[in-house]
Design an enzyme around this catalytic site. Structure first.
Site, short mmCIF file in Angstrom:
data_model
loop_
_atom_site.label_atom_id
_atom_site.label_comp_id
_atom_site.label_asym_id
_atom_site.label_seq_id
_atom_site.Cartn_x
_atom_site.Cartn_y
_atom_site.Cartn_z
CB SER A 1 9.48 -17.82 54.93
OG SER A 1 10.17 -16.61 54.98
CG HIS B 1 18.69 -18.37 61.21
ND1 HIS B 1 19.49 -17.66 60.36
CD2 HIS B 1 19.06 -18.00 62.47
CE1 HIS B 1 20.31 -16.90 61.05
NE2 HIS B 1 20.09 -17.09 62.34
N GLY B 2 15.05 -19.31 59.17
CA GLY B 2 14.15 -20.02 58.25
C GLY B 2 12.70 -19.83 58.65
CG HIS C 1 18.18 -20.62 55.57
ND1 HIS C 1 19.23 -21.36 56.05
CD2 HIS C 1 18.07 -19.55 56.38
CE1 HIS C 1 19.74 -20.76 57.12
NE2 HIS C 1 19.05 -19.66 57.34
CG ASN D 1 16.95 -14.46 61.43
OD1 ASN D 1 16.74 -13.85 62.47
ND2 ASN D 1 18.16 -14.74 60.99
CG ASP E 1 20.98 -13.31 58.18
OD1 ASP E 1 21.21 -13.96 59.21
OD2 ASP E 1 20.05 -13.60 57.39
CG HIS E 2 23.46 -16.99 57.65
ND1 HIS E 2 23.68 -18.18 58.30
CD2 HIS E 2 22.12 -16.81 57.63
CE1 HIS E 2 22.53 -18.68 58.67
NE2 HIS E 2 21.57 -17.87 58.28
ZN LIG Z 1 19.58 -17.96 58.34
#
Ligand SMILES: [Zn+2]
Length: 281
Positions: free
Chosen positions: A212, A209-210, A181, A231, A85-86
């Site tokens: 949740s 991304h982010g 995030h 993700n 990841d990142h």
């Molecule tokens: Zn991310």
């Protein structure tokens, strides 16, 4: 053995008009639970390592993480892949490739566009030599705690996405369309129209991304409109923490560290089985 490349799963997701889910993992319990959930559901999945969890905490090394992943995932019959990841440190990223990561994310989203393009292009050229997939980010997926998902000037522009993908030759592109995030202060609202425009402008697999805390109805539309990788980190970590805390509270002085992984893995696997239903392979 069903360890495959991330791009193979992205292709499967694209063909099925859905998204694979990538789960950030930091240890054996998390990776074992992802493998277990993949075996039970038969749904392809990704294990992701956020490099900061390695080099900042210094509790494990990249190389040993790859060894652990391979040992667990090779027993899986469902397609499963490993992704870094990142990573904005190119030297660290190259170390990850050498260690056996077959997919890496180079994150130059904080850089000016031209510099992001140049660095990403370089990473792609090296990664290609090793048959490794590259994800990059354009626009900026910030942190929910700073309400950065609401900053429209950080959102990915469709015409820039087209230019970026053409010039860099990346495998997948992380887009900024309203996710962030961490823990959201209020329910996020994805810019699905923008997503559709980005998807029409480029042939590259798109990543969100982010993950949740984004409502399932928005995710289902996003998956149909071009997101092929999604993700999840924050809620997976939180569940792990809550499970450990509950275990300690329930068992008090009688608790044993030997029993803890059984409880943790059961709890995480149950969560993953349910979460992975979002993927419609
Ligand atoms: Zn991310």
């Amino acid at each position: 053995m069903a360890i495959v490349k991330v791009s193979e799963i992205l292709k499967m997701a694209d063909e099925a008009n859905t998204s694979v889910i990538g789960f950030n993992c930091t240890d054996y319990n998390m990776v074992a639970s992802v493998c277990q959930a993949a075996e039970i559901t038969k749904i392809p999945v990704l294990v992701m390592l956020y490099p900061e969890h390695c080099f900042k905490n210094k509790t494990f090394e990249l190389e040993s993480f790859v060894g652990m992943f391979n040992g667990l995932a090779e027993k899986c019959s469902t397609p499963i892949a490993l992704h870094l990841d990142h990573c904005s440190d190119i030297r660290y990223l190259l170390r990850a490739i050498k260690a056996g990561f077959t997919s890496v994310m180079y994150d130059g989203s904080n850089l000016p566009l031209e510099q992001n393009i140049e660095n990403t292009k370089y990473v792609v050229s090296v990664a290609k030599e090793f048959g490794v997939d590259v994800e990059a980010e354009l626009g900026h997926v910030g942190f929910a705690a700073n309400s950065e998902q609401e900053k429209l000037d950080l959102y990915t522009r469709p015409e820039t996405a087209k230019e970026f993908c053409e010039k860099t030759g990346i495998t997948s592109l992380a887009v900024a369309i309203g996710s962030a995030h961490g823990v959201y202060k209020q329910t996020p609202k994805l810019d699905l129209e923008r997503l559709e425009q980005i998807n029409n402008a480029t042939d590259t697999f798109l990543v969100l991304h982010g993950g949740s805390g984004i409502p399932a109805d928005q995710l289902n539309i996003a998956f149909r409109k071009g997101i092929n990788k999604f993700n999840v980190g924050t809620e997976f970590f939180q569940l792990y923490y809550d499970t450990v805390r509950e275990f300690c509270q329930t068992n008090g002085d009688k608790g044993s560290i030997i029993d803890l992984p059984i409880v943790v893995q059961e709890k995480l696997t149950d969560y993953l089985i349910e979460k992975m239903q979002l993927s419609k392979f």
